[in-house]
Design a protein around this motif. Structure first.
Motif, PDB file in Angstrom:
ATOM      1  N   SER A  21      -0.744   3.849  -2.373  1.00 25.60           N
ATOM      2  CA  SER A  21      -2.042   4.276  -1.832  1.00 25.60           C
ATOM      3  C   SER A  21      -1.864   5.280  -0.694  1.00 25.60           C
ATOM      4  O   SER A  21      -2.611   6.260  -0.593  1.00 25.60           O
ATOM      5  CB  SER A  21      -2.821   3.062  -1.311  1.00 25.60           C
ATOM      6  OG  SER A  21      -3.055   2.136  -2.358  1.00 25.60           O
ATOM      7  N   GLY A  65       0.783  -1.239   0.000  1.00 26.85           N
ATOM      8  CA  GLY A  65       0.000   0.000   0.000  1.00 26.85           C
ATOM      9  C   GLY A  65       0.813   1.287   0.000  1.00 26.85           C
ATOM     10  O   GLY A  65       0.312   2.343   0.406  1.00 26.85           O
ATOM     11  N   LYS A  94      -3.702  -1.139   5.768  1.00 27.71           N
ATOM     12  CA  LYS A  94      -4.935  -1.924   5.574  1.00 27.71           C
ATOM     13  C   LYS A  94      -5.633  -2.211   6.897  1.00 27.71           C
ATOM     14  O   LYS A  94      -6.220  -3.284   7.092  1.00 27.71           O
ATOM     15  CB  LYS A  94      -4.640  -3.211   4.786  1.00 27.71           C
ATOM     16  CG  LYS A  94      -3.812  -2.921   3.512  1.00 27.71           C
ATOM     17  CD  LYS A  94      -3.768  -4.060   2.523  1.00 27.71           C
ATOM     18  CE  LYS A  94      -2.830  -3.702   1.357  1.00 27.71           C
ATOM     19  NZ  LYS A  94      -2.839  -4.675   0.270  1.00 27.71           N
TER      20      LYS A  94
END
Ligand code: GTP
Ligand code: MG
Length: 193
Positions: free
Chosen positions: A38, A35, A142
Motif C-alpha cells: 500500500s 502495508g 495505518k
C-alpha cells in the motif's frame, strides 16, 4: 525525483533469481499485512501496481518495480503464523540472499503497525538492519486508525524505543496520504545524498 512511470519489473522466488544490482534500491520490509504494498502504491500514485490484500502473506516473492532513477523492492512479509515451516525457510533464504548480496541499497523502509507495540520479529529485523549498518528508517503504518490520545501514546512509545538508538520514524497513512511527503523526501535524500 520522478515517482511516476513506475513499472513492474520482475518477481524473484529464490536468491538466484534476483536481478543484477544496476540501480539504487529502496526496499520495503515488514510483517505480513503491515502495508508495504500500500505504501509503495501511494508513492508511485497507482492504485494497484503492487498487489495489496486483506489476506496476509500475499507477497511471497521479492517484487521489483522500476522507476526512472531507482528500483522499489517489495520484500515478502514475515511473521505470518499460518505458513508452513518449509515456506518460512524459503522466505529466510530469499530475504537473507537479498541482504547479503552486493546490492546498491539506498534505503530500507522498515514498516511497523502504528497501532501496536513492535513485535519480536519487528525488533529482530530492526536489530539486524542496525547491526549490519544498512541505511534504514521506520515507517509507522495505518496512522489513520488511531485517535488523538492513541497517537500521542504510540508516538511516546516509538520515541522511547527508537530515538535513543538514533533511528528515525515516520507516521504514515496509505488511506489519507499523511506522511507521504516526508517519506518521499527521505527516499530522495537517500538516492541523491
Ligand atoms: P503482504 O504482502 O501480505 O506482506 O502485506 P503488505 O505489507 O503488502 O500489506 P498490504 O499493503 O497488502 O495491506 C494489508 C491490508 O492493510 C490491506 O487491507 C490494506 O488496505 C490495509 N492497509 C494498508 N495500509 C493502510 C493504512 O495506512 N491505513 C489503513 N486503514 N489500512 C491500510
Ligand atoms: Mg504486499
Amino acid at each position: 525525483m520522478n515517482f511516476q512511470n513506475a513499472e513492474f519489473e520482475m518477481a524473484a522466488g529464490t536468491a538466484g533469481q534476483l536481478p543484477k544490482a544496476t540501480l539504487p534500491e529502496i526496499a520495503f520490509s515488514g510483517r505480513s499485512n503491515v502495508g508495504k504494498s500500500s505504501l509503495l502504491n501511494r508513492l508511485v500514485n497507482r492504485k494497484a501496481l503492487a498487489r495489496t490484500s486483506a489476506t496476509p502473506g500475499k507477497t511471497a516473492t521479492i517484487n521489483f518495480y522500476r522507476l526512472p532513477a531507482c528500483r522499489f523492492v517489495d520484500l515478502p512479509g514475515y511473521g505470518y503464523a499460518r505458513v508452513s515451516k518449509s515456506e518460512k525457510n524459503r522466505w529466510a533464504e530469499l530475504v537473507n540472499g537479498y541482504f547479503t548480496q552486493e546490492r546498491r541499497l539506498s534505503l530500507v523502509l522498515q514498516l511497523v503497525d502504528m497501532r501496536h507495540k513492535p513485535t519480536a520479529d519487528d525488533l529482530q529485523m530492526i536489530d539486524f538492519l542496525q547491526a549490519g549498518g544498512y541505511p534504514f528508517a521506520i515507517v509507522c503504518t495505518k496512522s489513520d486508525k488511531l485517535n488523538k490520545s492513541e497517537t500521542m501514546a504510540q508516538t511516546k512509545l516509538f520515541t522511547e524505543l527508537f530515538s535513543g538508538r538514533g533511528i528515525a520514524f515516520y507516521p504514515f497513512s496509505a488511506v489519507k496520504g499523511s506522511g507521504l511527503d516526508e517519506v518521499k523526501a527521505l527516499i530522495e535524500r537517500s538516492i541523491e545524498g
